[in-house]
Design a protein around this motif. Structure first.
Motif, mmCIF file in Angstrom:
data_model
loop_
_atom_site.group_PDB
_atom_site.id
_atom_site.type_symbol
_atom_site.label_atom_id
_atom_site.label_comp_id
_atom_site.label_asym_id
_atom_site.label_seq_id
_atom_site.Cartn_x
_atom_site.Cartn_y
_atom_site.Cartn_z
ATOM 1 N N ALA A 200 54.034 -27.287 -6.887
ATOM 2 C CA ALA A 200 54.337 -26.928 -5.467
ATOM 3 C C ALA A 200 54.993 -25.599 -5.217
ATOM 4 O O ALA A 200 54.717 -25.122 -4.193
ATOM 5 C CB ALA A 200 55.108 -28.198 -5.180
ATOM 6 N N SER A 201 55.463 -25.108 -6.390
ATOM 7 C CA SER A 201 56.107 -23.771 -6.389
ATOM 8 C C SER A 201 54.909 -22.803 -6.062
ATOM 9 O O SER A 201 55.172 -21.836 -5.157
ATOM 10 C CB SER A 201 56.584 -23.100 -7.482
ATOM 11 N N HIS A 202 53.549 -23.105 -6.424
ATOM 12 C CA HIS A 202 52.487 -22.263 -6.111
ATOM 13 C C HIS A 202 51.975 -22.352 -4.455
ATOM 14 O O HIS A 202 51.888 -21.278 -4.016
ATOM 15 C CB HIS A 202 51.359 -22.406 -6.960
ATOM 16 N N ALA A 203 52.303 -23.450 -4.219
ATOM 17 C CA ALA A 203 51.933 -23.861 -2.675
ATOM 18 C C ALA A 203 52.828 -23.324 -1.689
ATOM 19 O O ALA A 203 52.389 -22.410 -0.748
ATOM 20 C CB ALA A 203 51.682 -25.254 -2.847
ATOM 21 N N ILE A 204 54.088 -23.470 -2.206
ATOM 22 C CA ILE A 204 55.150 -22.776 -1.188
ATOM 23 C C ILE A 204 55.138 -21.266 -1.202
ATOM 24 O O ILE A 204 55.292 -20.601 -0.202
ATOM 25 C CB ILE A 204 56.599 -23.400 -1.806
ATOM 26 N N ASP A 205 54.767 -20.664 -2.492
ATOM 27 C CA ASP A 205 54.918 -19.289 -2.290
ATOM 28 C C ASP A 205 53.783 -18.700 -1.606
ATOM 29 O O ASP A 205 53.648 -17.734 -0.966
ATOM 30 C CB ASP A 205 54.658 -18.827 -4.009
ATOM 31 N N GLN A 206 52.384 -19.386 -1.631
ATOM 32 C CA GLN A 206 51.473 -18.881 -0.755
ATOM 33 C C GLN A 206 51.805 -19.166 0.796
ATOM 34 O O GLN A 206 51.469 -18.323 1.519
ATOM 35 C CB GLN A 206 50.208 -20.024 -1.159
ATOM 36 N N ALA A 264 46.828 -37.173 -8.986
ATOM 37 C CA ALA A 264 45.817 -37.374 -7.911
ATOM 38 C C ALA A 264 44.539 -37.541 -8.653
ATOM 39 O O ALA A 264 43.670 -36.508 -8.846
ATOM 40 C CB ALA A 264 45.770 -36.129 -7.039
ATOM 41 N N THR A 265 43.972 -38.627 -8.867
ATOM 42 C CA THR A 265 42.950 -38.999 -9.584
ATOM 43 C C THR A 265 41.612 -38.584 -9.005
ATOM 44 O O THR A 265 41.334 -38.550 -7.961
ATOM 45 C CB THR A 265 42.502 -40.618 -9.963
ATOM 46 N N GLY A 266 40.888 -37.614 -10.018
ATOM 47 C CA GLY A 266 39.643 -36.848 -9.755
ATOM 48 C C GLY A 266 39.876 -35.589 -9.126
ATOM 49 O O GLY A 266 39.120 -34.770 -8.946
ATOM 50 N N GLN A 267 41.133 -34.996 -9.043
ATOM 51 C CA GLN A 267 41.202 -33.689 -8.545
ATOM 52 C C GLN A 267 41.817 -32.952 -9.977
ATOM 53 O O GLN A 267 42.823 -33.270 -10.504
ATOM 54 C CB GLN A 267 42.576 -33.670 -7.470
ATOM 55 N N LYS A 268 41.218 -32.050 -10.217
ATOM 56 C CA LYS A 268 41.366 -31.297 -11.392
ATOM 57 C C LYS A 268 42.273 -30.069 -11.211
ATOM 58 O O LYS A 268 43.221 -29.998 -12.054
ATOM 59 C CB LYS A 268 39.961 -30.738 -12.151
ATOM 60 N N ASN A 269 41.914 -29.110 -10.433
ATOM 61 C CA ASN A 269 42.903 -28.126 -10.063
ATOM 62 C C ASN A 269 42.685 -27.725 -8.770
ATOM 63 O O ASN A 269 42.304 -26.442 -8.519
ATOM 64 C CB ASN A 269 42.858 -27.057 -11.217
ATOM 65 N N SER A 270 43.172 -28.549 -7.661
ATOM 66 C CA SER A 270 42.752 -28.157 -6.292
ATOM 67 C C SER A 270 43.763 -27.835 -5.608
ATOM 68 O O SER A 270 44.866 -28.622 -5.316
ATOM 69 C CB SER A 270 41.983 -29.367 -5.727
ATOM 70 N N LEU A 271 43.854 -26.438 -5.198
ATOM 71 C CA LEU A 271 44.717 -25.784 -4.345
ATOM 72 C C LEU A 271 44.242 -25.675 -2.783
ATOM 73 O O LEU A 271 43.436 -24.749 -2.829
ATOM 74 C CB LEU A 271 45.540 -24.838 -5.006
ATOM 75 N N LYS A 272 44.290 -26.626 -2.006
ATOM 76 C CA LYS A 272 43.854 -26.663 -0.703
ATOM 77 C C LYS A 272 44.534 -25.815 0.302
ATOM 78 O O LYS A 272 45.830 -26.408 0.543
ATOM 79 C CB LYS A 272 43.228 -27.655 -0.153
ATOM 80 N N ILE A 273 44.455 -24.872 0.999
ATOM 81 C CA ILE A 273 45.172 -24.138 1.834
ATOM 82 C C ILE A 273 44.379 -24.185 3.208
ATOM 83 O O ILE A 273 43.300 -23.605 3.651
ATOM 84 C CB ILE A 273 45.565 -22.800 1.586
ATOM 85 N N GLU A 274 45.242 -24.372 4.296
ATOM 86 C CA GLU A 274 44.765 -24.371 5.695
ATOM 87 C C GLU A 274 45.825 -23.761 6.560
ATOM 88 O O GLU A 274 46.779 -24.067 6.573
ATOM 89 C CB GLU A 274 44.310 -25.767 6.218
ATOM 90 N N LEU A 279 44.262 -17.700 17.172
ATOM 91 C CA LEU A 279 42.960 -16.945 17.697
ATOM 92 C C LEU A 279 41.909 -17.280 16.467
ATOM 93 O O LEU A 279 40.736 -16.765 16.540
ATOM 94 C CB LEU A 279 43.175 -15.484 17.733
ATOM 95 N N GLY A 280 42.385 -18.241 15.355
ATOM 96 C CA GLY A 280 41.357 -18.534 14.475
ATOM 97 C C GLY A 280 42.015 -19.411 13.595
ATOM 98 O O GLY A 280 43.266 -19.691 13.543
ATOM 99 N N SER A 281 41.481 -19.722 12.268
ATOM 100 C CA SER A 281 41.883 -20.389 11.187
ATOM 101 C C SER A 281 41.206 -20.021 9.949
ATOM 102 O O SER A 281 40.267 -19.515 9.900
ATOM 103 C CB SER A 281 41.729 -21.996 11.222
ATOM 104 N N LEU A 282 41.845 -20.296 8.912
ATOM 105 C CA LEU A 282 41.338 -19.922 7.342
ATOM 106 C C LEU A 282 41.370 -21.223 6.625
ATOM 107 O O LEU A 282 42.447 -21.892 6.805
ATOM 108 C CB LEU A 282 42.228 -18.649 6.559
ATOM 109 N N THR A 283 40.407 -21.246 5.773
ATOM 110 C CA THR A 283 40.711 -22.677 4.698
ATOM 111 C C THR A 283 40.242 -21.896 3.356
ATOM 112 O O THR A 283 39.498 -21.134 3.057
ATOM 113 C CB THR A 283 39.669 -23.637 5.105
ATOM 114 N N PHE A 284 40.904 -22.652 2.517
ATOM 115 C CA PHE A 284 40.674 -22.061 1.056
ATOM 116 C C PHE A 284 40.767 -23.244 0.020
ATOM 117 O O PHE A 284 41.723 -24.122 0.033
ATOM 118 C CB PHE A 284 41.600 -21.031 0.555
ATOM 119 N N ASP A 285 40.077 -23.281 -1.379
ATOM 120 C CA ASP A 285 40.066 -24.241 -2.276
ATOM 121 C C ASP A 285 39.881 -23.701 -3.523
ATOM 122 O O ASP A 285 39.055 -23.068 -3.875
ATOM 123 C CB ASP A 285 39.193 -25.548 -1.958
ATOM 124 N N LEU A 286 41.121 -23.833 -4.355
ATOM 125 C CA LEU A 286 40.986 -23.139 -5.789
ATOM 126 C C LEU A 286 39.994 -23.619 -6.296
ATOM 127 O O LEU A 286 39.386 -22.657 -7.254
ATOM 128 C CB LEU A 286 42.554 -23.383 -6.341
#
Length: 389
Positions: A200-206, A264-274, A279-286
């Motif tokens: 979660a530290s990674h997610a908060i930093d992002q 989170a069964t089935g999730q290997k290393n998924s950092l999803k950011i929305e 004026l727009g949006s961005l999405t990302f998945d590690l």
């Protein structure tokens, strides 16, 4: 004001402390960075670990000239200019403070420390050292994912307009199996926290880095789903969280949600950011780290839709140093970019980013999430200095 020379006219001498998961990732970066980027001359002097035989084997494999088991004696050496700390969190404060006081530039893995008090001491030591020309940086390597670096550029250029809310979810499943054995990462005295500090530290930093805003208050929830794990002497109590959830109130009138799980069964290393703006949006998945989704809401409605940007053009951050356009890079490259940036700022005499002060800000958010969770998810302010804990 006393200053320390860059390396007295010789290549910078580097010591890394820790040779397991992060030590391997960092060693790979040190071994490769000069092959792809213009960086100051340096030498992989010594790899440090507790087991003499294993660290010697790792040093030979990862390109270090020698190995050692006593980090204190290594820090005292005149031929060591940089100390890269890849050891567990409970060792960060002691090693980093000693290295900075000895005049060594320091890179330390996230989170900064296991406690807020230790993090404050480290940030103070970094400030004092910087006045003497000694630099320090915390290793939030996902800042160096080209797609996320591009996302930050687009946000800074105003392409999303006013940022309104952000969602970040970091999910792994390596602890889903109840038979997964006990380790230092599952004990509070050695890990500090579980999924909260680890990922979660990674997610908060992002969230903070991408928006450029500060977290002011949180609500938090922590859960431990598997309360005991098999250890050498039988079942042992797990004393950290398996998963964490938090809502963040931020400056700039931004709201953010963060969740992290190592079950989170089935999730290997998924950092999803929305990231959603006016004026727009961005999405990302590690797990697709070469791709960035971008929706431009300034286009006519009939033309709108999220488009996939394949971030592997020479015009994209970091990518020009690698392969011809269209060729993807991987997770390990983020560490090479991190070392490149660290060496470049040391050479220029500039403070690296993220700094220990940035790491301390994240630590304060983590502490507020823990406090909120203890108090049945009440709204909790992100407080300033609290003293040693």
């Amino acid at each position: 004001m006393t200053t320390f020379p860059l390396s007295a006219g010789r290549p910078l001498g580097v010591a890394a402390i820790g040779y397991a998961f992060m030590g391997k990732a960092h060693s790979n970066a040190w071994r490769n960075v000069a092959s792809f980027f213009d960086v100051p001359a340096f030498e992989q002097k010594v790899l440090v670990g507790r087991d003499a035989a294993l660290v010697a084997e790792a040093a030979a494999k990862y390109g270090w000239a020698e190995s050692a088991t006593d980090w204190r004696s290594v820090i005292a050496r005149d031929d060591i200019d940089i100390v890269d700390i890849c050891a567990p969190g409970w060792m960060h404060a002691e090693i980093a403070i000693a290295a900075l006081e000895a005049g060594k530039h320091v890179l330390v893995e996230k989170p900064l420390a296991n406690t807020l008090g230790e993090a404050e001491l480290m940030a103070d030591a970094a400030t004092s050292a910087q006045a003497r020309g000694v630099q320090s940086m915390i290793g939030f390597n996902y800042r160096r994912v080209p797609a996320l670096a591009l996302a930050r550029e687009l946000i800074a250029e105003g392409r999303l307009g006013t940022i309104r809310h952000v969602r970040a979810a970091y999910h792994q499943d390596w602890l889903s199996d109840v038979e997964t054995p006990m380790s230092w990462r599952l004990r509070k005295e050695t890990a500090g926290s579980g999924a909260l500090g680890d990922i979660a530290s990674h997610a908060i930093d992002q969230v903070k880095h991408l928006t450029g805003q500060t977290v002011t208050e949180v609500t938090g929830t922590l859960r431990t789903f598997v309360t005991e794990r098999p250890g050498p002497g039988g079942m042992e109590k797990v004393t950290v969280d398996d998963a964490a959830w938090a809502t963040l109130g931020m400056t700039g009138n931004i709201s953010a949600s963060v969740e992290a799980s190592r079950v989170a069964t089935g999730q290997k290393n998924s950092l999803k950011i929305e990231i959603y703006g006016s004026l727009g949006s961005l999405t990302f998945d590690l797990e697709n780290l070469n791709e960035l989704g971008f929706l431009d809401a300034t286009l006519p409605v009939r033309e709108q839709g999220s488009r996939r940007i394949l971030v592997n053009e020479p015009e994209h951050p970091y990518v020009g140093a690698w392969w011809p356009q269209g060729h993807i890079i991987g997770w390990e490259h983020t560490f090479t970019h991190q070392i490149r940036d660290f060496l470049t700022t040391i050479s220029a005499g500039e403070p690296p980013s993220p700094s220990f002060a940035d790491g301390l800000q994240i630590q304060r958010v983590l502490a507020a999430v823990e406090e909120s969770a203890r108090n049945r998810s009440t709204v909790t302010a992100v407080r300033e200095r609290v003293g040693v804990s």
